[in-house]
Write an enzyme that holds these catalytic residues in place. Structure first.
Site, PDB file in Angstrom:
ATOM      1  N   LYS A 285       0.839  -1.129   0.084  1.00  0.00           N
ATOM      2  CA  LYS A 285       0.047   0.066   0.017  1.00  0.00           C
ATOM      3  C   LYS A 285       0.903   1.259   0.096  1.00  0.00           C
ATOM      4  CE  LYS A 285      -4.175   1.658   2.165  1.00  0.00           C
ATOM      5  NZ  LYS A 285      -5.399   1.188   3.083  1.00  0.00           N
ATOM      6  N   GLU A 371     -18.739  -5.160  11.180  1.00  0.00           N
ATOM      7  CA  GLU A 371     -19.922  -4.271  11.981  1.00  0.00           C
ATOM      8  C   GLU A 371     -21.018  -5.287  12.634  1.00  0.00           C
ATOM      9  OE1 GLU A 371     -18.859  -3.445   8.838  1.00  0.00           O
ATOM     10  OE2 GLU A 371     -18.085  -1.537   8.931  1.00  0.00           O
ATOM     11  N   ARG A 399     -24.665  -1.738   8.309  1.00  0.00           N
ATOM     12  CA  ARG A 399     -24.192  -2.964   7.873  1.00  0.00           C
ATOM     13  C   ARG A 399     -24.488  -4.117   9.150  1.00  0.00           C
ATOM     14  NH1 ARG A 399     -19.967  -5.126   4.612  1.00  0.00           N
ATOM     15  NH2 ARG A 399     -20.629  -3.950   2.810  1.00  0.00           N
TER      16      ARG A 399
HETATM   17  C1  LIG Z   1     -18.574  -1.683   5.676  1.00  0.00           C
HETATM   18  C2  LIG Z   1     -17.104  -0.866   5.579  1.00  0.00           C
HETATM   19  N1  LIG Z   1     -16.819  -0.668   6.778  1.00  0.00           N
HETATM   20  C3  LIG Z   1     -15.783   0.188   6.888  1.00  0.00           C
HETATM   21  C4  LIG Z   1     -15.290   0.805   5.741  1.00  0.00           C
HETATM   22  C5  LIG Z   1     -13.981   1.773   5.736  1.00  0.00           C
HETATM   23  N2  LIG Z   1     -12.900   1.149   4.952  1.00  0.00           N
HETATM   24  C6  LIG Z   1     -12.770   1.813   3.465  1.00  0.00           C
HETATM   25  S1  LIG Z   1     -11.380   1.111   3.119  1.00  0.00           S
HETATM   26  C7  LIG Z   1     -11.146   0.130   4.419  1.00  0.00           C
HETATM   27  C8  LIG Z   1      -9.759  -0.844   4.574  1.00  0.00           C
HETATM   28  C9  LIG Z   1      -9.910  -1.676   3.396  1.00  0.00           C
HETATM   29  O1  LIG Z   1      -8.713  -2.555   3.471  1.00  0.00           O
HETATM   30  P1  LIG Z   1      -8.312  -3.474   2.396  1.00  0.00           P
HETATM   31  O2  LIG Z   1      -9.636  -4.278   2.036  1.00  0.00           O
HETATM   32  O3  LIG Z   1      -7.006  -4.293   2.620  1.00  0.00           O
HETATM   33  O4  LIG Z   1      -8.046  -2.273   1.344  1.00  0.00           O
HETATM   34  P2  LIG Z   1      -6.563  -1.543   1.075  1.00  0.00           P
HETATM   35  O5  LIG Z   1      -6.889  -0.222   1.577  1.00  0.00           O
HETATM   36  O6  LIG Z   1      -5.606  -2.134   1.796  1.00  0.00           O
HETATM   37  O7  LIG Z   1      -6.273  -1.523  -0.343  1.00  0.00           O
HETATM   38  C10 LIG Z   1     -11.877   0.416   5.471  1.00  0.00           C
HETATM   39  C11 LIG Z   1     -12.198  -0.145   6.780  1.00  0.00           C
HETATM   40  C12 LIG Z   1     -16.100   0.564   4.418  1.00  0.00           C
HETATM   41  N3  LIG Z   1     -15.857   1.194   3.408  1.00  0.00           N
HETATM   42  N4  LIG Z   1     -16.875  -0.292   4.514  1.00  0.00           N
END
Ligand SMILES: Cc1ncc(C[n+]2csc(CCOP(=O)(O)OP(=O)(O)O)c2C)c(N)n1
Ligand SMILES: CC(=O)[C@@H](O)[C@H](O)COP(=O)(O)O
Ligand SMILES: [Mg+2]
Length: 641
Positions: A285, A371, A399
């Site tokens: 990342k 969630e 959610r």
């Molecule tokens: C249901 C939900 N909960 C929380 C989020 C907030 N959120 C957005 S991106 C993320 C992390 C995603 O991690 P990953 O899938 O590993 O993607 P990366 O950013 O590492 O590419 C979170 C917690 C969300 N978008 N949707």
């Protein structure tokens, strides 16, 4: 296509079809140019940077190998889609990202045929991809469906529901696990440890190479049944991965930044896969931008920044953010009560629970993007006498709604719900707006539902929630900074169900729920000047309602207007329902209810969105004007309507 001399390759790529005529050997150059373009664009727009930097090569390789948009490419969450947008005809608009009338910060069907599925909430890509893969089977349409999901998104239960179903359906679905060992914060949970083992298991890699060659050989020559048998046998030798046990052919881990790894694997899967395949790619990342690589959060979400130094623009706040006020108040209350615990679903910094984690790490839980689990985990803690603060953004609380009803409300368990990002959130647009929590909580028997009018009120509500053990209680507050009111050293315990009068009037009553109170007070100044003496009250509670206050406002004014940062069905509906059944509308009271409009409002500055929604001072005044058609010209002049 070979690179034209002195012409950047990226300039020759309008759509993926252009990309497909670039020779493999030139793709690293294209990746360099794409990464630079993205860094430059986000430096002026702000937004999600780290995730997109991590999938530059992967995005190029997928569009190179697969015939998008006929082949469907779905990004989970979609915050990593900026390279995808630049490569799919939207480079010319990439600097409008997340702005009014600009590109969405996530994938969006209405925006492009290359976005077959909208996202923004996590962990939906495999389900949507499976739907499309089954649709292709049913319609006899030869099509590849690719779902790119991050390791963080793979911590949500929904992803396993989809993996489980895909394995059973034996659907032709390609899942690419983008494992960068990061969520917004470092990932939590057993899954991230498991993935780390997979990504580092040398023995596993050694056996797998042999097993894969054998399987690939057999796979080409013998039908799928045998191949699966061999695959299963291989699993016993190498300890098949969880994905294989769920019916997926598991490939990897491979280097997600190497075209030498990506291209042959994607081509092999495209040409040979018959059932569900999971390709595990390992990426970084923030890749390729040193300030992002060095940052703890890998520049997950950034303001505008200086490309050279990486220094982000920081507007000087006039007041502390609601999130920071909440966090400090919670830490303060946690010092007084060791039963207080905090729960976040992968958003420690966004919710401010990282502040509780700093002081009370053993009483702070990051459950991952989960969630549903967060809510019922909190319910379990409450059942055992703890005081859980389950801090979720309004939009993400959606959610876990069934868990709120079934595991918390029906059992009357004293779970506390700090609801951040209430109302419009601005750049993240409709997927992240906190529109519905009042509507879906105030209708639950026994729930106490509060909204803070400002940061001082928020402190009182944290204290009140900490002290309230009679059942579930929620309090909502918006994204961004407070209004700059004087704050108490410690919050006071509010009387449940009691609102407060801010200013007395005689003709118009404005009853506010949440931070629209400031606009109500501004509107009252204009209305008073126009001879329409106006009372302003802060309801504080949508449940239980302050019946005495509402009766008084109804009986002593000609017009009552409720104002809230929520959709229809919330505070205003609760008040209207009460007035109707109390017969308080029988005596000629004019009643108006100002709510968020019944449309999905695209991103803009929150103040612009509230003005469009008629929820600013001007809109409130205009509502009064329309309720009194007989206003004099002088009054109209004073009202500026
Ligand atoms: C249901 C939900 N909960 C929380 C989020 C907030 N959120 C957005 S991106 C993320 C992390 C995603 O991690 P990953 O899938 O590993 O993607 P990366 O950013 O590492 O590419 C979170 C917690 C969300 N978008 N949707
Ligand atoms: C992609 C995602 O869902 C989160 O990164 C979200 O955008 C954070 O919102 P805030 O910026 O309001 O914390
Ligand atoms: Mg990740």
């Amino acid at each position: 296509m070979t690179a034209k001399p002195n012409t950047p390759l990226l300039d020759q790529v309008k759509l993926p079809a252009d990309l497909r005529s670039i020779e493999d050997k030139d793709l690293p150059q294209l990746a360099r140019e794409l990464r630079d373009e993205m860094i430059d664009a986000v430096s002026v727009t702000g937004g999600h940077l780290g995730a997109g930097l991590g999938v530059v090569e992967l995005t190029i390789a997928i569009h190179k190998v697969f015939e998008t948009p006929h082949d469907r490419l779905i990004f989970d969450v979609g915050h990593q889609c900026y390279p995808h947008k630049i490569l799919t005809g939207r480079r010319d608009r990439i600097r409008t990202l997340r702005q009014e009338d600009g590109l969405s910060g996530f994938t969006k069907r209405a925006e492009s045929e290359y976005d077959p599925f909208g996202a923004a909430h996590s962990s939906t890509s495999i389900s949507a991809g499976l739907g499309m893969a089954v649709a292709a089977d049913l319609s006899g349409t030869p099509r590849n469906v690719i779902a790119v999901i991050g390791d963080g998104a793979l911590s949500a239960g929904m992803a396993y529901e989809a993996l489980n179903n895909a394995g059973a359906l034996d659907a032709r679905l390609i899942v690419i696990l983008n494992d960068n060992d990061m969520s917004i914060a470092p990932p939590t949970g057993a899954m991230s440890a498991y993935l780390a083992r997979l990504a580092s298991g040398r023995t596993y890699m050694g056996f797998r190479e042999f097993g894969k060659k054998l399987t690939a050989y057999l796979g080409k020559n013998i039908d799928r049944a045998i191949t699966r048998a061999v695959e299963h046998a291989r699993g016993y030798v190498t300890g098949g991965t969880m994905f294989e046990e769920m019916g997926f052919y598991h490939i990897g881990p491979i280097d997600g930044h190497s075209f030498d790894h990506l291209l042959p694997v994607l081509r092999n899967v495209r040409d040979n896969a018959q059932g569900p395949v999971l390709i595990h790619v390992v990426t970084q990342k923030g890749k390729g931008y040193p300030p992002a690589e060095a940052a703890a959060d890998k520049y997950h979400g950034v303001n505008k920044f200086d490309v050279i130094t990486g220094a982000q623009a920081k507007a000087k706040p006039n007041a502390p953010s609601y999130t920071s006020v909440f966090a400090e108040a919670l830490v303060q209350e946690a010092r007084h009560d060791d039963k207080i615990v905090g729960i976040t679903a992968a958003m420690p910094s966004g919710t401010g629970l990282d502040k509780l984690q700093d002081v009370f790490p053993e009483r702070t839980f990051d459950v991952g993007i989960a969630e549903q689990h967060a809510v019922t985990f909190a319910a379990g803690l409450a059942a055992e006498g703890y005081k859980p603060f389950c801090a979720l953004y309004s939009t993400f609380l959606q959610r876990g709604y069934d868990q709120v009803v079934h595991d918390v409300a029906i059992q009357g368990l004293p779970v506390r719900f700090p609801i951040d990002r209430a109302g419009f959130v601005g750049a993240d647009g409709p997927t992240h707006a906190g529109s519905f929590d009042t509507s879906f909580l105030a209708n639950l028997p026994g729930f106490v539902v509060m909204a803070a009018a400002d940061e001082a009120e928020l402190k009182h509500m944290v204290r009140t929630a900490a002290a309230y053990d009679a059942g579930p209680i929620s309090f909502r507050y918006p994204r961004g900074e407070g209004v700059g009111v004087q704050m108490p050293e410690r919050g006071e315990i509010l009387e449940i169900g009691k609102g407060r009068i801010m200013k007395e009037g005689t003709k118009v009553a404005l009853l506010s729920f949440g931070t629209r109170l400031a606009d109500c007070l501004l509107a009252a100044e204009d209305l008073d000047a126009a001879g329409l003496s106006t009372t302003v009250a802060d309801a504080r509670f949508a449940k239980p309602l302050d019946h005495d206050l509402i009766r008084r406002l109804a009986r002593e004014h000609a017009l009552l207007i409720t104002v809230e940062e929520g959709a229809i069905g919330g505070f205003g509906s609760q008040v209207a329902h009460f007035l109707i059944n109390e017969g308080l509308l029988d005596e000629g009271l004019k009643l108006r209810s100002l709510v968020l409009p019944d449309v999905w409002m695209d991103q803009a500055k929150p103040e612009t969105m509230y003005a469009k929604a008629g929820l600013d001072a001007k809109g409130i005044v205009s509502t009064v004007f329309k309720a009194f058609p007989g206003l004099s010209q002088e009054q109209l002049r004073v009202l500026g309507v």
